[in-house]
Write an enzyme that holds these catalytic residues in place. Structure first.
Site, mmCIF file in Angstrom:
data_model
loop_
_atom_site.group_PDB
_atom_site.id
_atom_site.type_symbol
_atom_site.label_atom_id
_atom_site.label_comp_id
_atom_site.label_asym_id
_atom_site.label_seq_id
_atom_site.Cartn_x
_atom_site.Cartn_y
_atom_site.Cartn_z
ATOM 1 N N GLU A 8 -20.600 2.140 5.877
ATOM 2 C CA GLU A 8 -21.497 1.259 5.125
ATOM 3 C C GLU A 8 -22.607 0.677 5.998
ATOM 4 O OE1 GLU A 8 -19.892 -0.478 1.891
ATOM 5 O OE2 GLU A 8 -21.244 -2.175 1.744
ATOM 6 N N ASP A 107 -17.288 0.604 2.355
ATOM 7 C CA ASP A 107 -16.316 -0.416 1.960
ATOM 8 C C ASP A 107 -15.614 0.016 0.682
ATOM 9 O OD1 ASP A 107 -17.154 -1.883 4.074
ATOM 10 O OD2 ASP A 107 -18.363 -3.297 2.902
ATOM 11 N N TYR A 313 -10.516 -7.047 5.331
ATOM 12 C CA TYR A 313 -11.701 -7.045 4.471
ATOM 13 C C TYR A 313 -11.840 -8.373 3.722
ATOM 14 C CZ TYR A 313 -15.250 -5.029 1.436
ATOM 15 O OH TYR A 313 -16.423 -4.760 0.794
#
Ligand SMILES: [Zn+2]
Ligand SMILES: [Zn+2]
Length: 680
Positions: A8, A107, A313
């Site tokens: 990402e 992600d 995350y």
């Protein structure tokens, strides 16, 4: 098989290359984009990082001119997808030609899946023989990344579809409504009035609260308190009536008080204070307020920590640790750090470790938790604050409840009953590891029933009820979550947007008069735009796209119909809306009385476009004050005690810090004084 791995962001790409190559990788540039290259069993693998979205959606060229098309036409206008970062798209195309397989490692969530899908389309359009896989992970650690690449899966097109629906909805709602309202208010160019699917109901929450505060009329009440003394220890007791609404009654109680009071009862209750639940995004952003970080700052910092591998995350709704999370191992890791060593030892000594659970479970990501030990010197101050908060929260969720004794003592004097309450922690439990909440103790002297105690003083205190509090931006996130406004990934950005659009200022955020004008007008004539219902419905439906219960097209069509209803309201009330906006927006320009003639001083623009404070009495009165050339002027609620003018704040759209100009008259006087000083 030569592989092209797509991450990402650049930093994530570098970290993935580092982990997969065990440190044996080369950095190079393809075009202007960094690419990390390593060999694996004779194959050449290349890792590239995107910059989040590399494509953007927009209306075709012919819709660009605000005047040329009715805003309503945008509801069903065609939509194009174009490169947002051309350089990266070019680099992707070059790399695609050399690869046989691509692994999408963006992600793992709605936006990430869409970012990955857009990149995959670019790659497949260049090389139609290329195969693809998806790597999903919740932390950028050795184990997580290696496991993810050994167990790659397929792209989730339902998830990316949901992301596309979100993009289209936001574009269509934002563009059509913003244009309509701006054009109606004659606000063109940079001066436009932004309206949006999520931002407007959010702004309405802030404005409505402000109205509540303004409309609040304080009610007077009285409290009767005693200062008592026994064995040299002083303590306070309050009349059991609490707030007394009639002064006469308060006076009567006050008169009844004798020189001593008798203890009539003492009660002790043991209360347990349960530890907090694991961090999801909302709870994390809320808690970040206690270390002085607003939601945006907290989220950006969390993202940096995630990309460096320190935490899992940070975009997650989940508040339940999964079975597979190795808590023992995590504790062992955290225990290596001198700052947490004692806390960890204490937890390891517990008979059992049962993590707390929240009420939201999801399979995509675990609750936010530490994944790697950080050294204080490797992080900046803010990063450490956030890391420590996440570590301590993790420890707190593994700890026992805190136990406290609540003691209530009742006393009587002259037929009046008073009480006093004490709190004493007998076991700090989780609070020992998580010092962000105040642990307030009130220790009372030991008293027996029927004991007589000297009254040192009696007080009749006159008080007033307080208006409700404004929402801090951290609390606002929780409120948005409850009302179904936005998602874990977007809420903090929505609040930042409201600041950038000059709708709110300060923290807790206060609305500007412009915000009040827009919200009041819409609440009156097109209420649905300001209500959370429609957008919450759409948000739920976007989740149903992910579950396969709805198609992207159905949700987009429904949202278009909603917008058409809204436009019916808008068109019917066009004149009234224009009038209401004009009157409301004027209020943001008026600063207070002119010292020369008493008419209103206002923020004005000269014919050449420069700003100044001028008098509404012009041309009879030519009083004026200068204003700074750059920045956005925010009229605050504070007025200068000397000149009765509203104080001004200057903000910038870029990362420049806002500053307080204060009262324009005082500011001018200071400047004159300085100028004369320089001459001397
Ligand atoms: Zn004047
Ligand atoms: Zn002043």
């Amino acid at each position: 098989m030569n592989k092209l791995i797509v991450a990402e962001k650049d930093k994530a790409a570098k970290r993935i290359a580092e982990i997969l190559s065990d440190g044996n990788y080369n950095s190079k540039k393809v075009g202007k984009t960094n690419v990390y290259e390593y060999t694996e069993n004779g194959d050449k693998n290349q890792v590239i990082g995107l910059r989040g979205h590399i494509m953007k959606i927009d209306f075709p060229e012919k819709y660009k001119d605000w005047q040329a098309q009715e805003p309503k036409e945008l509801i069903r206008a065609e939509i194009e997808k174009n490169p947002l970062h051309k350089g990266i798209v070019n680099s992707l195309q070059k790399l695609a030609k050399q690869a046989e397989q691509t692994i999408i490692a963006t992600d793992y969530d709605r936006e990430g899946e869409l970012i990955g899908k857009d990149a995959l389309e670019v790659i497949e359009n260049t090389n139609n023989k290329i195969t693809n896989k998806r790597a999903r992970f919740s932390a950028l650690t050795q184990t997580d990344v290696k496991t993810a690449f050994q167990n790659t899966g397929e792209m989730d097109y339902k998830l990316s579809s949901s992301g596309e629906a979100r993009q289209i909805l936001d574009l269509v709602w934002g563009a059509s409504l913003t244009r309509y309202i701006s054009l109606t208010a004659h606000r063109y160019g940079d001066n436009f009035l932004s309206v949006g699917r999520v931002q407007t109901p959010t702004l309405a929450i802030i404005v409505d609260k402000e109205k509540e505060i303004e409309a609040f009329e304080p009610t007077p009440y009285w409290e009767i308190n005693l200062t008592l003394q026994t064995n040299n220890k002083k303590f306070q007791a309050q009349h059991t009536e609490g707030r007394i609404w009639e002064e006469q009654k308060a006076d009567k109680i006050h008169q009844n008080i004798q020189n001593t009071a008798t203890v009539t009862s003492t009660k002790t209750k043991t209360k347990k204070d349960t530890p907090p639940t694991p961090f999801n995004t909302t709870a994390f952003m809320r808690a970040a307020g206690s270390v002085g970080l607003n939601p945006s700052r907290a989220m950006n910092t969390a993202e940096t920590l995630y990309t460096a591998g320190y935490i899992s995350y940070p975009r997650t709704d989940n508040t339940v640790y999964s079975e597979s999370l190795d808590i023992e191992q995590k504790l062992h890791m955290i225990g290596q750090h001198p700052e947490f060593k004692e806390n960890v030892q204490k937890i390891q000594q517990q008979k059992n470790i049962t993590p707390t659970q929240g009420d939201k479970t999801s399979k995509d990501h675990p609750p936010i938790h530490p994944t790697q030990l950080a050294n204080k010197k490797d992080l900046n101050k803010t990063e450490w604050k956030v890391y420590e908060l996440i570590v301590r929260r993790f420890l707190a969720t593994l700890s026992p409840p805190a136990t406290k004794k609540r003691i209530t003592i009742k006393l009587q004097t002259g037929g009046e009953t008073f009480q006093t309450k004490g709190t004493q922690y007998t076991d700090l439990g989780w609070r020992e590891h998580y010092p962000y909440y105040k642990t307030k103790e009130t220790i009372l002297p030991k008293l027996q029933k029927n004991q007589e105690i000297n009254i040192k003083q009696k007080h009749k205190e006159s008080k007033q009820t307080n208006p409700p509090n404004r929402y801090s931006s951290n609390r606002l996130i929780t409120k948005m979550d409850k009302k179904g406004l936005g998602t874990k990934a977007t809420r903090h950005n929505i609040i930042s947007k409201l600041y950038n659009r000059n709708y709110i200022y300060g923290n807790p955020p206060k609305p500007t008069k412009t915000a009040e004008a827009v919200i009041e007008t819409l609440e009156e004539y097109a209420e649905r735009i300001t209500q959370p219902d429609m957008t919450a419905t759409l948000e739920k439906e976007m989740d149903q796209i992910v579950d396969g219960k709805l198609e992207k097209q159905d949700v987009i069509e429904e949202s278009r119909q909603m917008l058409e209803q809204i436009f019916q309201d808008l068109t019917q009330n066009k004149e009234k809306i224009a009038q209401s906006l004009r009157t409301g927006l004027q209020k943001d320009k008026i600063l207070g009385p002119c010292p020369k003639c008493g008419e209103n001083l206002r923020i004005m623009r000269s014919k050449r476009g420069s700003r100044f404070v001028g008098c509404s009495g012009y041309p009879d009165c030519n009083y004026s004050l200068p204003l700074p050339k750059r920045g956005n002027l925010i009229k605050t609620k504070k007025t200068c005690p000397n000149h009765n003018l509203n104080e001004l704040k200057v903000t910038y759209n870029k990362n420049k810090k806002p500053w307080t100009l204060g009262c324009p008259q005082c500011n001018y006087d200071e400047w004159q004084k300085d100028k004369n000083k320089d001459k001397d």
